[in-house]
Structures are given as structure tokens and as C-alpha cells.
Enzyme design. Structure first.
Site, mmCIF file in Angstrom:
data_model
loop_
_atom_site.group_PDB
_atom_site.id
_atom_site.type_symbol
_atom_site.label_atom_id
_atom_site.label_comp_id
_atom_site.label_asym_id
_atom_site.label_seq_id
_atom_site.Cartn_x
_atom_site.Cartn_y
_atom_site.Cartn_z
ATOM 1 C CD GLU A 3 59.506 66.706 97.726
ATOM 2 O OE1 GLU A 3 58.965 67.505 96.918
ATOM 3 O OE2 GLU A 3 60.349 67.061 98.585
ATOM 4 C CB ALA A 4 55.227 69.083 98.235
ATOM 5 N N GLY A 34 66.311 70.862 95.150
ATOM 6 C CA GLY A 34 67.184 71.614 94.247
ATOM 7 C C GLY A 34 68.226 70.739 93.581
ATOM 8 C CG ASN A 51 71.521 71.643 91.687
ATOM 9 O OD1 ASN A 51 71.806 70.692 90.953
ATOM 10 N ND2 ASN A 51 71.918 71.682 92.939
ATOM 11 C CB VAL A 58 53.641 69.171 105.574
ATOM 12 C CG1 VAL A 58 53.436 69.671 107.003
ATOM 13 C CG2 VAL A 58 54.134 67.719 105.578
ATOM 14 C CD1 TRP A 91 66.065 79.912 91.473
ATOM 15 C CD2 TRP A 91 67.797 80.489 90.203
ATOM 16 N NE1 TRP A 91 65.580 80.561 90.357
ATOM 17 C CE2 TRP A 91 66.618 80.923 89.560
ATOM 18 C CE3 TRP A 91 69.024 80.756 89.585
ATOM 19 C CZ2 TRP A 91 66.610 81.591 88.345
ATOM 20 C CZ3 TRP A 91 69.025 81.433 88.371
ATOM 21 C CH2 TRP A 91 67.824 81.836 87.762
ATOM 22 C CG HIS A 92 73.088 79.918 95.539
ATOM 23 N ND1 HIS A 92 74.357 80.329 95.146
ATOM 24 C CD2 HIS A 92 72.785 78.863 94.727
ATOM 25 C CE1 HIS A 92 74.782 79.566 94.150
ATOM 26 N NE2 HIS A 92 73.841 78.661 93.884
ATOM 27 C CG ASN A 97 73.095 70.380 96.385
ATOM 28 O OD1 ASN A 97 72.103 70.198 97.066
ATOM 29 N ND2 ASN A 97 73.699 69.394 95.738
#
Length: 564
Positions: A32-33, A96, A100, A230, A502-503, A549
Site C-alpha cells: 500500500e502506497a 476509498g 468515503n 509500486v 468519486w465512483h 465500495n
């Protein structure tokens, strides 16, 4: 050497890490960034029932990501490009689901019939419902539509605990002839309802909290590596064999039997493109050797276009002590536009529009096209450099039916807004746009806290002063009277103000083997290469009539099950 390397610890990645590591023979690495959200020690903004602070906190975003939402013309290169907007894509464990609005809905059975018709065999409603049920632990309802043993608790704010503003909207809906539905996730029909949300004891339950809990983290075969960006997928021929990553700024290589991209509908296609998997013309243009020509990578990006009608909320009708949830009720309705399915429109009722003092005085009726037909968006590379964000064009309203329904939706919300129940608790309705000015004041900092505190005192003063402030500091370009009187002004407002919700989805669609635009098969495996899957919203054949989600969680559960 790992069995599975999962790139992206968002909703899908959290599910995949939990399910794949449940078999002790599997060695699993989750990259995970963003930062970790340790169980019981999550940042308070993320744990909060009110999502407006996590949502605007740059600590949890890809801060350089910018997108266009208006239509980009490629036929007319002289036409000026629409403005770039910041896009709040999550960069934090849980993705998210950590920032969210916590909306927990599934879409319509007709959505999944369409998925199957578009080539996703085995993904119709009867196939996906067991996995929606597997995700959830519904705290309010039982029966054939609901799960009771899942990792994500689901609840609703009871009508008696709604704000007076939400209750007034409910009365307005009832007067307009809409039925009250106690359960949004029951039968998919029109009506108004308490919205379902992924929350328990007034705290957000993200995918990270639900799936990467203390017990899961104790598994010796699961490594969770946060602050891990990554940079590159590693290949031997057409076999994906691992990733190159920066871990706390230091470069490392990880090898794996299979790599799973769960980076979302913007970053997953970007990874594929940089690896030479995508439309041949674009790869050649970027000087990237073609590993596998797949025309659909990054294409047909979708979101739900939306607009908002806002108003000033009078004292006493604002947020109350019962909950910090600012979205308590919703409305699903049918536009009646020929050829569209029932329940093609959705309205989220927000009593509070932002975390700051002025936000607490402004309510919004956020109307979005639940069943959108605009699917000409795209994700392309701006550069081969993995640090460079991709070019993202959503091309919202590229289908005229979406524009027409937002215009009629605005008029419908205006009629509700002008009904007696809402007029009694609000003042000064106005067409709202999520402009750069609104964004800037929405950033969580001391300066904005002080400025809005002063403005809020003035807004609660005389009506004339309040109206002057709304007209001069909040409204941008169009007044309520203008858009209600003039169809051309309403169309111009909708074209300018429409944004997605944001979907982002559908940019690596799953489909049949003979579909030239399909990127993955029905188990997320990338066509033409080995050892590489995509599992996130990008594989949706079409965006469902839902906040994305829960469809993402369902998809990850379904694919993880097929992999066992």
C-alpha cells in the site's frame, strides 16, 4: 518468494489479503502506497462517522492527481481543454473505504443482468447476491437480502434521530408521492429511506478495519507493507513474476507467483500501460514496447455525473447530538426517460456540506445519475515515469440522456426544496458547484477554520446580509432564479457544474474472450499474460446503480472464492 503480491491496500486489496492469507499455505504480500491505519489506532479523522475531514485531508490522497470531468474533444484540437480538477483518490490503507461517505449499497438486479449480457458470465444478480451478503453484517435487518456474519457492519440512522432538515426532506418526498422504504438494500424500488452505511458505534468501518483486523495481522503468512509505492511490474516473457517498489523511499524487488492489481480504476490501467499492456497506438506513441495489445486498457472510464442544489439551513434544523453522520436519508426515483430502467436516479440528502462552520450551515440535495450512459472516459499515460500521474478524462455527460436527466433532476429537487416542509427549515436555495474556491476553503487547516467561523457568524445574522454573502462568496455564475427561469441557463449550469461522485470504474473491463475491448476474464485474469490479475472497480463491465465500495468488496470476495 510470495504466492500472491497484492498492489493496493484499498477495499479490494484488503479483502484479497484477508481471504488469500486464510490458507496458511499461501504466502501473501500486500503493498500500500499510503500510511497504515492500525486497528483501534486509526487516525481520528478516518474513524469519524462524519467523513468530511478525512475526505479533504491531503495526508490521505494522491495529491498530484488531477482530472477533467467535462467532455474533451479529440476531433477538434483547437477547442480549449476543460479545466483540470483535483481528484481525491485515496492513498491510505483501506483506500476509498477509509475516506468515503460510508454508503453501503449494491445497485439494481438489472445492473448485474447487464454485466452478464456484456460478457461477464456468472456475474448476474443471483450469482453476486451471496457475495454481497458475505461482505456484510447487517445490524438492522435479516432475511433473503441480508448477511449477518460478514466483516463489514451495516446500519441506518432511524427516522426519529434524523436532523430536522432530513425529516423535512422526508415530509417533502411523502407529499410528492414517494413511498417510505425502511430498507434501502431490500427490494430495489423507488422511494426515500434511511441510507445504509458501513459504520458501527458511530465509527467508520473501512475495509482495512473489517478485513485487516488484529487477528488477520497475526497471520505469519501475511506481510502488510505500507508506504510502499509500486513502480513497475516485472515480467519474464508474458509471465508477471513480481514488482519493483519503493519501500519508505528505498527500492526493493519482490517476486511472486501471481500479482494482483487492486489500485482502482485510475492507477490499475496506468500500471498495465507502463508494462506494455494496452492499446498499441498509445503504447507506441509513448515509446513503450508492446507486451500485449489490449485495446480496452484505460478505455470507457465511467463515474456517476452529479449536481447539487444547496440551501442555508436554519438553526435547530442542523446536525444534532444523535449522530455525526451528515447523510442520513436518500431518495431513489425513476426519471421516466424512455429506455431507462426503474430507479435510474439517486439523491443523497446532506444536512452538512463541509467540515467547517459555514459547511454546517449549508445543506445539499446531491442528485446523481445512478444509471449513467456516458462511457467514453479514458486513462492514458502522460509519461513513462511511474511518478507522473496519468491523464484522466471522465467525459461526463457525453451521452445526452445524462444531461437531460440532471436538468430534470434539478427541477425535481427545486420543487421539493420549495415545498412547505423544506421552506420552513431552509433559506436562499442556490445551484452549487464544487469549484476551486470551494475546494480551497475545504482543505483542513487553521486559516480556513478561522475564516469560516467569522463568515458563519455573519450568515446567522440578518437575512439581507446572508443573501449578500451567498450571492457574492458562495454562488458562482448562476442564481437559483436564473436556472429556474431559463432552460439555457440551467443547461449551462449543469454542463459546467456536473462532477463525478468519486465512483471511477470500468477502465479494465471483464468480458468474453472474443470481446476486443475486454481486459480481464471473469476471474480478473489479464488476457494474454500469465500471473497477473486486476481486482477492483476497473473490472466492472458497467458502473452499477450504487456507490461503488460495496460492489468492489463483493467482486473481491467473489474472485477470492474462485481462487481458493
Amino acid at each position: 518468494m510470495y504466492d500472491f503480491i497484492i498492489v493496493g491496500g484499498g477495499s479490494a486489496g484488503s479483502v484479497m489479503a484477508h481471504r488469500l492469507s486464510a490458507r496458511s499455505a499461501n504466502k501473501v504480500l500486500l503493498c500500500e502506497a499510503g500510511q497504515d491505519t492500525p486497528p483501534g489506532n486509526e487516525p481520528p479523522e478516518i474513524r469519524d462517522s462524519y467523513s468530511g475531514q478525512a475526505y479533504f485531508d491531503p495526508r490521505f490522497h494522491w495529491t498530484e492527481l488531477k482530472v477533467t470531468t467535462q467532455i474533451v474533444s479529440h476531433n477538434n484540437p483547437d477547442e480549449s481543454r476543460p479545466p483540470l480538477r483535483k481528484y481525491e483518490q485515496a492513498r491510505v490503507l483501506g483506500g476509498g473505504s477509509s475516506i468515503n461517505g460510508q454508503m453501503a449499497n449494491r445497485g439494481a438486479p438489472t445492473d448485474y443482468a447487464e454485466w452478464e449480457a456484456r460478457g461477464a458470465a456468472g456475474w448476474n444478480w443471483k450469482d453476486v447476491l451471496p457475495y454481497f451478503k458475505k461482505v456484510e453484517r447487517d445490524l438492522d435487518f435479516d432475511g433473503p437480502y441480508h448477511g449477518k456474519d460478514g466483516r463489514i457492519p451495516i446500519r441506518r440512522i432511524p427516522h426519529e434521530h434524523w436532523t430536522r432538515h432530513s425529516q423535512a426532506m422526508g415530509e417533502a418526498c411523502k407529499l410528492a408521492g414517494f413511498a417510505f422504504l425502511p430498507d434501502q438494500n431490500g427490494e430495489f424500488v423507488d422511494g426515500y429511506f434511511p441510507v445504509t452505511h458501513s459504520n458501527q458505534d458511530e465509527q467508520r468501518v473501512s475495509a482495512a478495519r473489517g478485513y485487516l483486523d488484529r487477528e488477520t495481522r497475526k497471520r505469519a503468512n501475511l506481510t502488510i507493507s505500507t508506504n510502499t509505492v509500486v513502480k513497475e511490474l516485472l515480467f519474464e516473457g508474458t509471465q508477471c513474476v513480481g514488482v519493483k517498489a519503493l519501500v519508505d523511499g528505498r527500492e526493493q524487488e519482490f517476486r511472486g507467483r501471481e500479482v494482483i492489481l487492486s489500485c482502482g480504476a485510475i492507477h490499475s490501467p496506468a500500471h498495465l500501460l507502463r508494462a506494455g499492456i494496452g492499446p498499441v497506438g498509445h503504447l507506441k506513441e509513448m515509446g513503450i514496447p508492446v507486451l500485449m495489445g489490449l485495446a480496452g486498457v484505460g478505455q470507457r472510464l465511467m463515474d456517476h455525473p452529479s449536481i447539487a442544489l444547496s440551501s442555508f439551513v436554519r438553526r435547530g434544523a442542523r446536525m444534532n447530538a444523535h449522530t455525526r453522520r451528515h447523510i442520513q436519508m436518500g431518495l431513489r426515483y425513476s426519471s421516466g426517460l424512455p429506455g431507462t430502467p426503474a430507479g435510474d436516479m439517486f439523491v443523497a440528502v446532506l444536512t452538512k456540506s463541509a467540515w467547517h462552520s459555514v459547511g454546517e450551515q449549508i445543506a445539499s440535495l446531491l442528485t446523481f445519475v445512478n444509471k449513467t450512459y456516458s462511457e467514453t472516459g479514458q486513462v492514458k499515460l502522460a509519461s513513462r515515469d511511474p511518478r507522473a500521474e496519468p491523464i484522466v478524462e471522465f467525459n461526463l455527460l457525453s451521452d445526452r440522456r445524462d444531461l437531460d436527466r440532471l436538468m430534470s433532476g434539478f427541477r425535481k429537487m427545486a420543487a421539493l426544496q420549495m415545498s412547505a416542509p423544506l421552506k420552513a427549515v431552509t433559506d436562499k436555495p442556490f445551484p452549487a458547484s464544487y469549484s476551486d474556491r470551494v475546494r480551497k476553503i475545504g482543505v483542513v487547516n487553521t486559516k480556513n477554520k478561522v475564516l469560516t467561523a467569522i463568515a458563519a457568524v455573519l450568515m446567522d445574522g440578518p437575512a439581507a446580509l446572508r443573501h449578500y454573502m451567498i450571492d457574492n462568496f458562495i454562488v458562482e455564475g448562476f442564481t437559483f432564479e436564473q436556472v429556474m427561469r431559463d432552460d439555457e441557463a440551467l443547461e449551462a449550469f449543469v454542463r459546467k457544474a456536473a462532477i463525478g461522485v468519486w465512483h471511477a470504474s470500468c477502465s479494465c473491463r471483464m468480458g468474453a474472450a472474443d470481446d476486443p475491448m475486454a481486459v480481464v476474464d471473469t476471474q480478473g485474469r489479464v488476457k494474454g499474460v500469465q500471473g497477473l490479475r486486476v481486482v477492483d472497480a476497473s473490472i466492472f463491465p458497467v458502473v452499477p446503480c450504487a456507490n461503488t465500495n460495496f460492489p468492489v468488496l463483493m467482486s473481491a470476495e467473489k474472485i477470492a472464492d474462485a481462487m481458493q
